[in-house]
Design a protein around this motif. Structure first.
Motif, PDB file in Angstrom:
ATOM      1  N   ASP A  16      67.985  13.977 -25.146  1.00  0.00           N
ATOM      2  CA  ASP A  16      69.277  13.444 -24.715  1.00  0.00           C
ATOM      3  C   ASP A  16      70.021  14.344 -23.739  1.00  0.00           C
ATOM      4  O   ASP A  16      71.196  14.109 -23.445  1.00  0.00           O
ATOM      5  CB  ASP A  16      70.159  13.177 -25.946  1.00  0.00           C
ATOM      6  N   VAL A  17      69.367  15.388 -23.243  1.00  0.00           N
ATOM      7  CA  VAL A  17      69.952  16.246 -22.212  1.00  0.00           C
ATOM      8  C   VAL A  17      68.882  16.511 -21.158  1.00  0.00           C
ATOM      9  O   VAL A  17      67.709  16.207 -21.354  1.00  0.00           O
ATOM     10  CB  VAL A  17      70.453  17.578 -22.800  1.00  0.00           C
ATOM     11  N   ARG A  18      69.313  17.110 -20.054  1.00  0.00           N
ATOM     12  CA  ARG A  18      68.364  17.497 -19.008  1.00  0.00           C
ATOM     13  C   ARG A  18      68.319  19.019 -18.947  1.00  0.00           C
ATOM     14  O   ARG A  18      69.314  19.670 -18.621  1.00  0.00           O
ATOM     15  CB  ARG A  18      68.774  16.909 -17.652  1.00  0.00           C
ATOM     16  N   TRP A  19      67.170  19.562 -19.259  1.00  0.00           N
ATOM     17  CA  TRP A  19      67.007  21.010 -19.295  1.00  0.00           C
ATOM     18  C   TRP A  19      66.856  21.540 -17.873  1.00  0.00           C
ATOM     19  O   TRP A  19      65.992  21.089 -17.125  1.00  0.00           O
ATOM     20  CB  TRP A  19      65.801  21.370 -20.144  1.00  0.00           C
ATOM     21  N   VAL A  20      67.703  22.498 -17.510  1.00  0.00           N
ATOM     22  CA  VAL A  20      67.726  22.927 -16.116  1.00  0.00           C
ATOM     23  C   VAL A  20      67.245  24.357 -15.906  1.00  0.00           C
ATOM     24  O   VAL A  20      66.525  24.627 -14.946  1.00  0.00           O
ATOM     25  CB  VAL A  20      69.132  22.737 -15.496  1.00  0.00           C
ATOM     26  N   ALA A  21      67.614  25.302 -16.785  1.00  0.00           N
ATOM     27  CA  ALA A  21      67.212  26.686 -16.523  1.00  0.00           C
ATOM     28  C   ALA A  21      67.181  27.530 -17.792  1.00  0.00           C
ATOM     29  O   ALA A  21      68.111  27.482 -18.600  1.00  0.00           O
ATOM     30  CB  ALA A  21      68.159  27.335 -15.522  1.00  0.00           C
ATOM     31  N   ALA A  22      66.116  28.275 -17.965  1.00  0.00           N
ATOM     32  CA  ALA A  22      66.048  29.342 -18.965  1.00  0.00           C
ATOM     33  C   ALA A  22      66.215  30.644 -18.202  1.00  0.00           C
ATOM     34  O   ALA A  22      65.527  30.873 -17.197  1.00  0.00           O
ATOM     35  CB  ALA A  22      64.709  29.316 -19.698  1.00  0.00           C
ATOM     36  N   VAL A  23      67.130  31.492 -18.651  1.00  0.00           N
ATOM     37  CA  VAL A  23      67.491  32.674 -17.864  1.00  0.00           C
ATOM     38  C   VAL A  23      67.135  33.995 -18.533  1.00  0.00           C
ATOM     39  O   VAL A  23      67.216  35.055 -17.901  1.00  0.00           O
ATOM     40  CB  VAL A  23      68.993  32.659 -17.527  1.00  0.00           C
ATOM     41  N   ALA A  24      66.771  33.958 -19.808  1.00  0.00           N
ATOM     42  CA  ALA A  24      66.423  35.193 -20.514  1.00  0.00           C
ATOM     43  C   ALA A  24      65.839  34.827 -21.869  1.00  0.00           C
ATOM     44  O   ALA A  24      65.888  33.667 -22.290  1.00  0.00           O
ATOM     45  CB  ALA A  24      67.658  36.076 -20.703  1.00  0.00           C
ATOM     46  N   THR A  25      65.293  35.818 -22.529  1.00  0.00           N
ATOM     47  CA  THR A  25      64.818  35.612 -23.894  1.00  0.00           C
ATOM     48  C   THR A  25      65.168  36.808 -24.756  1.00  0.00           C
ATOM     49  O   THR A  25      65.332  37.934 -24.264  1.00  0.00           O
ATOM     50  CB  THR A  25      63.294  35.368 -23.929  1.00  0.00           C
ATOM     51  N   ASP A  26      65.318  36.537 -26.028  1.00  0.00           N
ATOM     52  CA  ASP A  26      65.446  37.557 -27.050  1.00  0.00           C
ATOM     53  C   ASP A  26      64.239  37.356 -27.963  1.00  0.00           C
ATOM     54  O   ASP A  26      63.463  36.421 -27.763  1.00  0.00           O
ATOM     55  CB  ASP A  26      66.763  37.340 -27.805  1.00  0.00           C
ATOM     56  N   ASP A 185      69.583  40.936  -8.036  1.00  0.00           N
ATOM     57  CA  ASP A 185      69.674  42.197  -8.760  1.00  0.00           C
ATOM     58  C   ASP A 185      70.901  42.221  -9.668  1.00  0.00           C
ATOM     59  O   ASP A 185      70.861  42.830 -10.751  1.00  0.00           O
ATOM     60  CB  ASP A 185      69.739  43.362  -7.771  1.00  0.00           C
ATOM     61  N   ARG A 186      71.980  41.592  -9.242  1.00  0.00           N
ATOM     62  CA  ARG A 186      73.194  41.580 -10.056  1.00  0.00           C
ATOM     63  C   ARG A 186      72.955  40.857 -11.379  1.00  0.00           C
ATOM     64  O   ARG A 186      73.386  41.320 -12.436  1.00  0.00           O
ATOM     65  CB  ARG A 186      74.323  40.897  -9.287  1.00  0.00           C
ATOM     66  N   PHE A 187      72.251  39.728 -11.316  1.00  0.00           N
ATOM     67  CA  PHE A 187      71.944  39.007 -12.549  1.00  0.00           C
ATOM     68  C   PHE A 187      71.031  39.824 -13.450  1.00  0.00           C
ATOM     69  O   PHE A 187      71.233  39.910 -14.667  1.00  0.00           O
ATOM     70  CB  PHE A 187      71.285  37.663 -12.254  1.00  0.00           C
ATOM     71  N   LYS A 188      69.999  40.434 -12.874  1.00  0.00           N
ATOM     72  CA  LYS A 188      69.061  41.224 -13.666  1.00  0.00           C
ATOM     73  C   LYS A 188      69.770  42.365 -14.387  1.00  0.00           C
ATOM     74  O   LYS A 188      69.452  42.685 -15.541  1.00  0.00           O
ATOM     75  CB  LYS A 188      67.951  41.757 -12.763  1.00  0.00           C
ATOM     76  N   ALA A 189      70.762  42.968 -13.699  1.00  0.00           N
ATOM     77  CA  ALA A 189      71.528  44.049 -14.324  1.00  0.00           C
ATOM     78  C   ALA A 189      72.341  43.523 -15.499  1.00  0.00           C
ATOM     79  O   ALA A 189      72.423  44.162 -16.555  1.00  0.00           O
ATOM     80  CB  ALA A 189      72.438  44.707 -13.293  1.00  0.00           C
ATOM     81  N   GLN A 190      72.947  42.348 -15.324  1.00  0.00           N
ATOM     82  CA  GLN A 190      73.724  41.740 -16.411  1.00  0.00           C
ATOM     83  C   GLN A 190      72.826  41.392 -17.599  1.00  0.00           C
ATOM     84  O   GLN A 190      73.205  41.592 -18.752  1.00  0.00           O
ATOM     85  CB  GLN A 190      74.419  40.475 -15.900  1.00  0.00           C
ATOM     86  N   ARG A 191      71.645  40.881 -17.313  1.00  0.00           N
ATOM     87  CA  ARG A 191      70.696  40.541 -18.384  1.00  0.00           C
ATOM     88  C   ARG A 191      70.301  41.787 -19.167  1.00  0.00           C
ATOM     89  O   ARG A 191      70.282  41.783 -20.410  1.00  0.00           O
ATOM     90  CB  ARG A 191      69.455  39.885 -17.779  1.00  0.00           C
ATOM     91  N   ASP A 192      70.019  42.873 -18.445  1.00  0.00           N
ATOM     92  CA  ASP A 192      69.606  44.110 -19.097  1.00  0.00           C
ATOM     93  C   ASP A 192      70.732  44.692 -19.945  1.00  0.00           C
ATOM     94  O   ASP A 192      70.487  45.235 -21.030  1.00  0.00           O
ATOM     95  CB  ASP A 192      69.150  45.129 -18.058  1.00  0.00           C
ATOM     96  N   GLN A 193      71.970  44.584 -19.471  1.00  0.00           N
ATOM     97  CA  GLN A 193      73.110  45.112 -20.212  1.00  0.00           C
ATOM     98  C   GLN A 193      73.290  44.405 -21.549  1.00  0.00           C
ATOM     99  O   GLN A 193      73.829  44.979 -22.499  1.00  0.00           O
ATOM    100  CB  GLN A 193      74.393  44.968 -19.384  1.00  0.00           C
ATOM    101  N   ARG A 194      72.842  43.182 -21.636  1.00  0.00           N
ATOM    102  CA  ARG A 194      72.969  42.391 -22.864  1.00  0.00           C
ATOM    103  C   ARG A 194      71.719  42.466 -23.732  1.00  0.00           C
ATOM    104  O   ARG A 194      71.565  41.700 -24.663  1.00  0.00           O
ATOM    105  CB  ARG A 194      73.306  40.941 -22.498  1.00  0.00           C
ATOM    106  N   ALA A 195      70.856  43.404 -23.392  1.00  0.00           N
ATOM    107  CA  ALA A 195      69.632  43.643 -24.171  1.00  0.00           C
ATOM    108  C   ALA A 195      68.778  42.394 -24.285  1.00  0.00           C
ATOM    109  O   ALA A 195      68.182  42.121 -25.324  1.00  0.00           O
ATOM    110  CB  ALA A 195      69.979  44.181 -25.557  1.00  0.00           C
ATOM    111  N   LEU A 196      68.706  41.635 -23.185  1.00  0.00           N
ATOM    112  CA  LEU A 196      67.848  40.459 -23.121  1.00  0.00           C
ATOM    113  C   LEU A 196      66.676  40.758 -22.198  1.00  0.00           C
ATOM    114  O   LEU A 196      66.702  41.719 -21.420  1.00  0.00           O
ATOM    115  CB  LEU A 196      68.637  39.247 -22.629  1.00  0.00           C
ATOM    116  N   PHE A 197      65.670  39.908 -22.251  1.00  0.00           N
ATOM    117  CA  PHE A 197      64.439  40.170 -21.524  1.00  0.00           C
ATOM    118  C   PHE A 197      64.121  39.017 -20.578  1.00  0.00           C
ATOM    119  O   PHE A 197      64.585  37.894 -20.761  1.00  0.00           O
ATOM    120  CB  PHE A 197      63.295  40.389 -22.513  1.00  0.00           C
TER     121      PHE A 197
END
Length: 228
Positions: A16-26, A185-197
């Motif tokens: 019932d939704v449209r999946w658009v983007a996965a941006v990180a994983t834990d 690079d800005r997004f990758k830095a934000q992802r790393d700061q949140r301890a995501l992969f």
């Protein structure tokens, strides 16, 4: 996605939704206090096999949740009846960590990013991370469940979806926007700061991945009597 397999969202499903983007994983993990007698995952499982009531496992979610499912699958692989586990559900991951620090529970099941701040203070020991391979950098010292003899992976995908009536043009705009974002690079830095992969998947490949995961979760839920 796991809750969706159990019908807790009523008539709404993954379709019932449209999946658009996965941006990180834990990743799921199981941890104990730094002074716990369990030096590895096998030692904890052995204690559960000897006396399931001797190990109280805490988590920030109820029975049937992802946190419960992780330890239930671990128990099942070890020949332990998951119904005999001592499992305590807390309001959130922070409360389960507090209970562990107070020695009110002997282990916690949760997501890896939740406990990274405690690793540097040596208050906690992660017995296993439920990833396919070891994590990058200094985190690579933590073994996976798979290498300890338990075929258990549990990625926790972070992502976005759109409503079912969004136009194709708008959907494609969001997909392309996320494609660009994931390379910045800005997004990758934000992802790393949140301890995501890193986990980059958009558009149709993501839709196929999500639906395959939900089908697998539904099968797991049925095996534990949590879904029809």
């Amino acid at each position: 996605m796991l809750i969706d397999t159990q019908g807790k969202f009523g008539r709404y499903t993954v379709d019932d939704v449209r999946w658009v983007a996965a941006v990180a994983t834990d990743y799921g993990m199981i941890a104990v206090r730094h002074d716990a007698p369990y030096q590895n995952l096998k030692a904890l499982v052995d204690a559960m096999q000897t006396d399931p009531s001797s190990v109280v496992i805490g988590a920030g979610a109820s029975i049937g949740s992802q946190d419960w499912m992780k330890v239930a699958m671990l128990a099942k692989q070890a020949g332990i009846d998951p119904r005999k586990m001592r499992y305590v559900a807390f309001e959130g991951g922070g409360e389960s960590v507090t209970a562990l620090m107070g020695n009110h529970v002997q282990a916690i099941s949760g997501d890896f990013s939740e406990i990274i701040p405690y690793l540097s203070s040596n208050k906690m020991r992660v017995l296993a991370v439920f990833a396919k391979t070891r994590l990058p950098g200094e985190l690579g010292a933590i073994p996976t469940a798979k290498e300890q003899g338990y075929d258990l992976e549990w990625p926790v995908i972070r992502g976005f979806y759109l409503g079912p009536k969004v136009s194709e043009a708008d959907y494609q705009w969001w997909k392309q926007t996320f494609d660009k974002l994931l390379q910045s690079d800005r997004f990758k830095a934000q992802r790393d700061q949140r301890a995501l992969f890193e986990f980059n998947l958009t558009g149709q490949p993501l839709d196929e991945y999500v639906k395959a995961q939900v089908a697998e979760y539904r099968q797991q839920a049925r095996a534990f009597g949590l879904a029809k």
